[in-house]
Write a protein that holds these residues in place. Structure first.
Motif, PDB file in Angstrom:
ATOM      1  N   MET A   1      25.421 -22.819  -0.595  1.00 29.49           N
ATOM      2  CA  MET A   1      24.049 -23.223  -0.882  1.00 29.49           C
ATOM      3  C   MET A   1      23.376 -22.149  -1.728  1.00 29.49           C
ATOM      4  SD  MET A   1      20.973 -24.071   1.811  1.00 29.49           S
ATOM      5  CE  MET A   1      21.938 -25.375   2.560  1.00 29.49           C
ATOM      6  N   SER A   2      22.839 -22.542  -2.866  1.00 33.04           N
ATOM      7  CA  SER A   2      22.201 -21.583  -3.765  1.00 33.04           C
ATOM      8  C   SER A   2      20.853 -21.154  -3.203  1.00 33.04           C
ATOM      9  CB  SER A   2      22.009 -22.202  -5.148  1.00 33.04           C
ATOM     10  OG  SER A   2      21.172 -23.326  -5.078  1.00 33.04           O
ATOM     11  N   THR A   3      20.511 -19.905  -3.427  1.00 35.63           N
ATOM     12  CA  THR A   3      19.234 -19.379  -2.973  1.00 35.63           C
ATOM     13  C   THR A   3      18.433 -18.865  -4.157  1.00 35.63           C
ATOM     14  OG1 THR A   3      20.118 -17.153  -2.610  1.00 35.63           O
ATOM     15  CG2 THR A   3      20.236 -18.720  -0.761  1.00 35.63           C
ATOM     16  N   LYS A   4      17.138 -18.813  -3.964  1.00 38.73           N
ATOM     17  CA  LYS A   4      16.248 -18.269  -4.991  1.00 38.73           C
ATOM     18  C   LYS A   4      15.034 -17.667  -4.310  1.00 38.73           C
ATOM     19  CE  LYS A   4      13.897 -22.705  -5.683  1.00 38.73           C
ATOM     20  NZ  LYS A   4      13.480 -23.739  -6.649  1.00 38.73           N
ATOM     21  N   ASN A   5      14.257 -16.953  -5.064  1.00 36.35           N
ATOM     22  CA  ASN A   5      13.021 -16.393  -4.544  1.00 36.35           C
ATOM     23  C   ASN A   5      11.837 -17.233  -5.005  1.00 36.35           C
ATOM     24  OD1 ASN A   5      14.456 -14.393  -3.331  1.00 36.35           O
ATOM     25  ND2 ASN A   5      13.849 -12.763  -4.734  1.00 36.35           N
ATOM     26  N   ILE A   6      10.898 -17.450  -4.106  1.00 33.88           N
ATOM     27  CA  ILE A   6       9.717 -18.233  -4.441  1.00 33.88           C
ATOM     28  C   ILE A   6       8.458 -17.447  -4.101  1.00 33.88           C
ATOM     29  CG2 ILE A   6      10.865 -20.466  -4.121  1.00 33.88           C
ATOM     30  CD1 ILE A   6       9.587 -20.651  -1.344  1.00 33.88           C
ATOM     31  N   ASN A   7       7.374 -17.826  -4.757  1.00 31.92           N
ATOM     32  CA  ASN A   7       6.066 -17.250  -4.472  1.00 31.92           C
ATOM     33  C   ASN A   7       5.238 -18.314  -3.757  1.00 31.92           C
ATOM     34  OD1 ASN A   7       6.888 -14.992  -5.965  1.00 31.92           O
ATOM     35  ND2 ASN A   7       6.066 -15.861  -7.869  1.00 31.92           N
ATOM     36  N   ILE A   8       4.573 -17.918  -2.670  1.00 33.19           N
ATOM     37  CA  ILE A   8       3.836 -18.892  -1.871  1.00 33.19           C
ATOM     38  C   ILE A   8       2.441 -18.374  -1.533  1.00 33.19           C
ATOM     39  CG2 ILE A   8       5.841 -20.018  -0.834  1.00 33.19           C
ATOM     40  CD1 ILE A   8       5.505 -18.202   1.600  1.00 33.19           C
ATOM     41  N   ASN A   9       1.570 -19.310  -1.202  1.00 35.09           N
ATOM     42  CA  ASN A   9       0.238 -18.983  -0.701  1.00 35.09           C
ATOM     43  C   ASN A   9       0.171 -19.392   0.769  1.00 35.09           C
ATOM     44  OD1 ASN A   9      -0.976 -18.193  -3.330  1.00 35.09           O
ATOM     45  ND2 ASN A   9      -0.588 -20.345  -3.826  1.00 35.09           N
ATOM     46  N   LEU A  10      -0.369 -18.523   1.584  1.00 28.40           N
ATOM     47  CA  LEU A  10      -0.435 -18.779   3.018  1.00 28.40           C
ATOM     48  C   LEU A  10      -1.876 -18.866   3.480  1.00 28.40           C
ATOM     49  CD1 LEU A  10       2.268 -16.182   4.130  1.00 28.40           C
ATOM     50  CD2 LEU A  10       2.588 -18.653   3.940  1.00 28.40           C
ATOM     51  N   LYS A  11      -2.182 -19.920   4.223  1.00 30.04           N
ATOM     52  CA  LYS A  11      -3.477 -20.073   4.872  1.00 30.04           C
ATOM     53  C   LYS A  11      -3.203 -19.940   6.372  1.00 30.04           C
ATOM     54  CE  LYS A  11      -5.993 -21.771   1.243  1.00 30.04           C
ATOM     55  NZ  LYS A  11      -7.300 -21.257   0.777  1.00 30.04           N
ATOM     56  N   ILE A  12      -3.591 -18.818   6.959  1.00 29.96           N
ATOM     57  CA  ILE A  12      -3.225 -18.497   8.339  1.00 29.96           C
ATOM     58  C   ILE A  12      -4.460 -18.344   9.208  1.00 29.96           C
ATOM     59  CG2 ILE A  12      -2.027 -16.845   9.828  1.00 29.96           C
ATOM     60  CD1 ILE A  12      -0.254 -16.120   7.515  1.00 29.96           C
ATOM     61  N   TRP A  13      -4.397 -18.940  10.396  1.00 30.74           N
ATOM     62  CA  TRP A  13      -5.493 -18.812  11.341  1.00 30.74           C
ATOM     63  C   TRP A  13      -5.512 -17.405  11.933  1.00 30.74           C
ATOM     64  CZ3 TRP A  13      -9.638 -21.651  12.407  1.00 30.74           C
ATOM     65  CH2 TRP A  13     -10.370 -21.357  13.572  1.00 30.74           C
ATOM     66  N   ARG A  14      -6.639 -16.720  11.770  1.00 31.01           N
ATOM     67  CA  ARG A  14      -6.815 -15.382  12.345  1.00 31.01           C
ATOM     68  C   ARG A  14      -7.933 -15.429  13.377  1.00 31.01           C
ATOM     69  NH1 ARG A  14      -4.263 -11.256   9.560  1.00 31.01           N
ATOM     70  NH2 ARG A  14      -4.307 -10.385  11.672  1.00 31.01           N
ATOM     71  N   GLN A  15      -7.664 -14.908  14.558  1.00 32.38           N
ATOM     72  CA  GLN A  15      -8.645 -14.916  15.646  1.00 32.38           C
ATOM     73  C   GLN A  15      -8.398 -13.699  16.509  1.00 32.38           C
ATOM     74  OE1 GLN A  15      -9.061 -18.719  17.577  1.00 32.38           O
ATOM     75  NE2 GLN A  15     -10.086 -17.876  19.375  1.00 32.38           N
ATOM     76  N   LYS A  16      -9.404 -12.862  16.676  1.00 25.63           N
ATOM     77  CA  LYS A  16      -9.241 -11.586  17.371  1.00 25.63           C
ATOM     78  C   LYS A  16      -8.858 -11.775  18.821  1.00 25.63           C
ATOM     79  CE  LYS A  16     -11.540  -7.145  18.106  1.00 25.63           C
ATOM     80  NZ  LYS A  16     -12.788  -6.359  17.883  1.00 25.63           N
ATOM     81  N   ASN A  17      -9.513 -12.708  19.509  1.00 26.94           N
ATOM     82  CA  ASN A  17      -9.219 -12.998  20.917  1.00 26.94           C
ATOM     83  C   ASN A  17      -9.781 -14.359  21.270  1.00 26.94           C
ATOM     84  OD1 ASN A  17     -12.057 -12.540  21.569  1.00 26.94           O
ATOM     85  ND2 ASN A  17     -11.582 -10.349  21.411  1.00 26.94           N
ATOM     86  N   ALA A  18      -9.631 -14.743  22.528  1.00 32.77           N
ATOM     87  CA  ALA A  18     -10.031 -16.088  22.950  1.00 32.77           C
ATOM     88  C   ALA A  18     -11.526 -16.333  22.801  1.00 32.77           C
ATOM     89  CB  ALA A  18      -9.612 -16.317  24.402  1.00 32.77           C
ATOM     90  N   SER A  19     -12.331 -15.301  22.923  1.00 38.02           N
ATOM     91  CA  SER A  19     -13.783 -15.464  22.861  1.00 38.02           C
ATOM     92  C   SER A  19     -14.351 -15.307  21.454  1.00 38.02           C
ATOM     93  CB  SER A  19     -14.462 -14.458  23.799  1.00 38.02           C
ATOM     94  OG  SER A  19     -14.130 -13.127  23.436  1.00 38.02           O
TER      95      SER A  19
END
Length: 252
Positions: A1-19
């Motif tokens: 299986m051929s592989t390559k490198n890709i560039n991506i954008n990530l939208k990630i949920w960030r939350q310090k704690n439950a409150s």
């Protein structure tokens, strides 16, 4: 299986704690090998963030072999991401294209409060297990040979299939009602089909269902999304079996 490198954008949920109030944060990640796993991609992102003196993204993981279910993430609107029959750690970056934007969120459920970022507290499942997901048969000392108790093969097969549940919580995360009935149904079925589980069958199902309700999980409306997104393919038949077991126990 051929592989390559890709560039991506990530939208990630960030939350310090439950409150704390969380939000989606955007990151750009370049040169991601399509041969890498999704978690390896997150490792690469965290290495980049650490080098930039920024807080790394908290996420759960353990075996990274599709066994423990710890790696649970909601990716592009699907539990465990855009593939079927796998956990997040088994998802590979070859499923994505160069320039893609990937949305990554924690499980969403009242019963699974966020601890930090993508990590949620799934101890509600532990408490349901502790309420009845066990047998009290003495397995030390004078044990009985397993083959001395005949079990129909069909029942044994169904019990093993139910026991394949790893408790990842994908069923809850993907259910519009936040229901845990596929998980509880699997744990009830695992014992209901075998002679070792018959002794405590009545109390088991009553206790586990009561604990499930106390934890704040929703009810099942037979949408079927849980079975589709379950990495182990746990069948909806287990929910029906749990309902039958519960009805029988309630009438006694």
């Amino acid at each position: 299986m051929s592989t390559k490198n890709i560039n991506i954008n990530l939208k990630i949920w960030r939350q310090k704690n439950a409150s704390s109030k969380g939000s989606m944060e955007t990151y750009k990640l370049d040169n991601v090998s399509t041969a890498s796993s999704f978690l390896e991609m997150l490792d690469q992102l965290n290495e980049q963030l650490i080098n930039e003196k920024k807080e790394p993204v908290a996420f759960d993981h353990d075996c990274r072999e599709g066994i423990c279910g710890m790696c649970s993430l909601y990716i592009n609107g699907r539990a465990h991401g855009p593939d079927t029959g796998i956990t997040t750690c088994q998802l590979h970056m070859r499923m994505f294209n160069d320039g893609d934007t990937i949305y990554i969120e924690p499980w969403r459920s009242k019963a699974f409060p966020v601890i930090k970022d993508l990590v949620v507290d799934r101890s509600a499942f532990d408490r349901i297990q502790q309420a009845g997901g066990f047998v009290s048969v003495n397995t030390s000392g004078n044990t009985i040979d397993a083959n001395s108790i005949p079990v129909p093969k069909d029942d044994a097969d169904k019990a093993f299939e139910a026991a394949a549940c790893i408790g990842c919580g994908a069923c809850v995360a993907t259910c519009k009602n936040g229901s845990a009935m596929l998980f509880v149904g699997a744990k009830v079925s695992q014992y209901a089909l075998l002679p070792q589980g018959k002794v405590e069958a009545t109390q088991r199902v009553l206790n586990m269902v009561r604990q499930m309700d106390e934890e704040g999980f929703g009810n099942c409306t037979n949408t079927g999304a849980c079975e589709i997104e379950c990495p182990k393919g746990i069948s909806l038949e287990n929910i029906a079996r749990m309902n039958r077991e519960y009805l029988k126990a309630s009438l006694k």
